[in-house]
Design an enzyme around this catalytic site. Structure first.
Site, PDB file in Angstrom:
ATOM      1  N   THR A 185     -39.032 -33.972 -31.388  1.00  0.00           N
ATOM      2  CA  THR A 185     -40.036 -33.361 -32.274  1.00  0.00           C
ATOM      3  C   THR A 185     -40.697 -34.417 -33.156  1.00  0.00           C
ATOM      4  O   THR A 185     -41.911 -34.402 -33.358  1.00  0.00           O
ATOM      5  CB  THR A 185     -39.366 -32.301 -33.182  1.00  0.00           C
ATOM      6  OG1 THR A 185     -38.697 -31.363 -32.355  1.00  0.00           O
ATOM      7  CG2 THR A 185     -40.384 -31.583 -34.038  1.00  0.00           C
ATOM      8  N   HIS A 232     -43.167 -36.287 -31.146  1.00  0.00           N
ATOM      9  CA  HIS A 232     -44.398 -35.496 -30.962  1.00  0.00           C
ATOM     10  C   HIS A 232     -45.287 -35.600 -32.207  1.00  0.00           C
ATOM     11  O   HIS A 232     -46.504 -35.750 -32.101  1.00  0.00           O
ATOM     12  CB  HIS A 232     -44.066 -34.019 -30.712  1.00  0.00           C
ATOM     13  CG  HIS A 232     -43.361 -33.756 -29.428  1.00  0.00           C
ATOM     14  ND1 HIS A 232     -43.562 -34.519 -28.307  1.00  0.00           N
ATOM     15  CD2 HIS A 232     -42.451 -32.808 -29.079  1.00  0.00           C
ATOM     16  CE1 HIS A 232     -42.800 -34.051 -27.323  1.00  0.00           C
ATOM     17  NE2 HIS A 232     -42.113 -33.023 -27.779  1.00  0.00           N
TER      18      HIS A 232
END
Ligand code: ZN
Length: 346
Positions: free
Chosen positions: A43, A46
């Site tokens: 995450t 990202h």
């Protein structure tokens, strides 16, 4: 000292910066934690790369990145009585409201008013961070401190593996990123009798073998569904744990699953996906199960016991360690796939 260093996402574009900011003050029901270690999640990568998901998901900038935490409590909010200064802690990263239908019915991990560190509120890539006392997990003294920041993603793996029957089963794990690797190790100690993994990166193929995969297939070279059937007397596996978010891995997983099997999905997709529902799901009578976060706190108890008992060793899975200022090196490494968990030390 009133200032601290943090890694923050400043602009809605790729990258992140080291910033100096005020050390936060804990509210009545919060604690101030000195960060001892943090680890990089997919995450975070990202958000760092500012991909399509991050652009849609992140509402507020600037924001301190990161959510996986090992730290020491250095200050208590006025109402906090069950914790003490000096406690070595990790933290549940989903902050629940405590009063919605889901919180009331034991599903606080999918609270409808929930927020997440480093996604919705300031995160833990910093020297200090404030955490609601109700999110704190006090580390068992038998567990190495380094492991604390990895307990959160390990909890994802434990949650996924234990979301259905696992002892005596045959399992396919699609994608050997850190959580796929940890799911391999957890499936092994929970009594899966054959663990097949899929992965294209050589480093991670070797890591999966090291932690207990019986066979690692490479989708670029192997016909996955055919090879899985050969390995399971023509039947297909009982359980697929989907960790890649990759459309072709999902398709291969569905084709490799036996009729009546379990398909548990943790990997996030970039965009909507089509599949043949009749053939792959309905007539095949499979259970498709989305997995989100960790059960609060039953998954944490199990994860802690796996580690404190020595049944599960994270040493081979934590492959790299950097100073917080070197976060870009960590991000590069995560992007290359040539790593397991990457830790950052403030
Ligand atoms: Zn709630």
């Amino acid at each position: 000292m009133t200032k601290m260093k943090a890694v923050a996402k400043i602009k809605p574009s790729p990258g992140a910066e080291i910033v100096e900011m005020d050390i936060p003050t804990p509210g009545l029901n919060e604690v101030l934690v000195k960060v001892l270690a943090t680890s990089i999640c997919g995450t975070d990568l990202h958000i760092f790369e500012w991909n399509e998901w991050a652009r849609r998901r992140i509402k507020k900038l600037p924001q301190v990145m990161g959510h996986e935490l090992c730290g020491e409590i250095v200050e208590l909010g006025e109402n906090v009585t069950h914790l003490k200064k000096g406690d070595i802690v990790s933290a549940e990263t989903h902050i629940a409201c405590g009063h919605c239908f889901l919180c009331h019915t034991g599903q606080a991990h999918i609270c409808i008013n929930g927020s997440i560190f480093g996604v919705d509120v300031n995160g833990v890539f910093a020297e200090y961070t404030v955490v609601p006392a109700s999110n704190i997990w006090v580390l068992d003294k038998r567990i190495p401190k380094d492991f604390a920041s990895v307990m959160e993603p390990l909890g994802n793996a434990v949650h996924t593996v234990l979301a259905g029957e696992i002892a005596g089963t045959t399992v396919l794990i699609t994608g050997c990123g850190p959580i796929g690797i940890m799911s391999t190790a957890v499936s092994k100690i929970c009594g899966a009798t054959k663990i097949i993994a899929t992965e294209i990166n050589e480093y991670r193929i070797n890591l999966a073998k090291k932690v207990g995969a019986d066979l690692v297939l490479n989708p670029r070279k192997d016909n996955i569904a055919q090879r899985v059937r050969e390995e399971t007397q023509g039947l297909g596996v009982d359980v697929v744990l989907e960790m890649s978010g990759n459309p072709s891995a999902i398709q291969e997983g569905l084709e490799s699953l036996r009729p009546g099997g379990r398909f548990s999905i943790l990997g996030l997709l970039d965009k909507p996906l089509e599949t043949d529902w009749n053939k792959n799901i309905i007539f095949k009578y499979v259970t498709v199960q989305g997995i989100n976060g960790r059960l609060i706190f039953s998954t944490w108890h199990k994860t802690s016991r796996f580690l404190s008992s020595g049944r599960l060793d994270l040493d081979p899975i934590i492959t790299h360690r950097f100073r917080l200022e070197e976060f870009e090196k960590g991000m590069e490494l995560m992007k290359s796939g040539n790593c397991g968990k990457v830790l950052l030390y403030p």
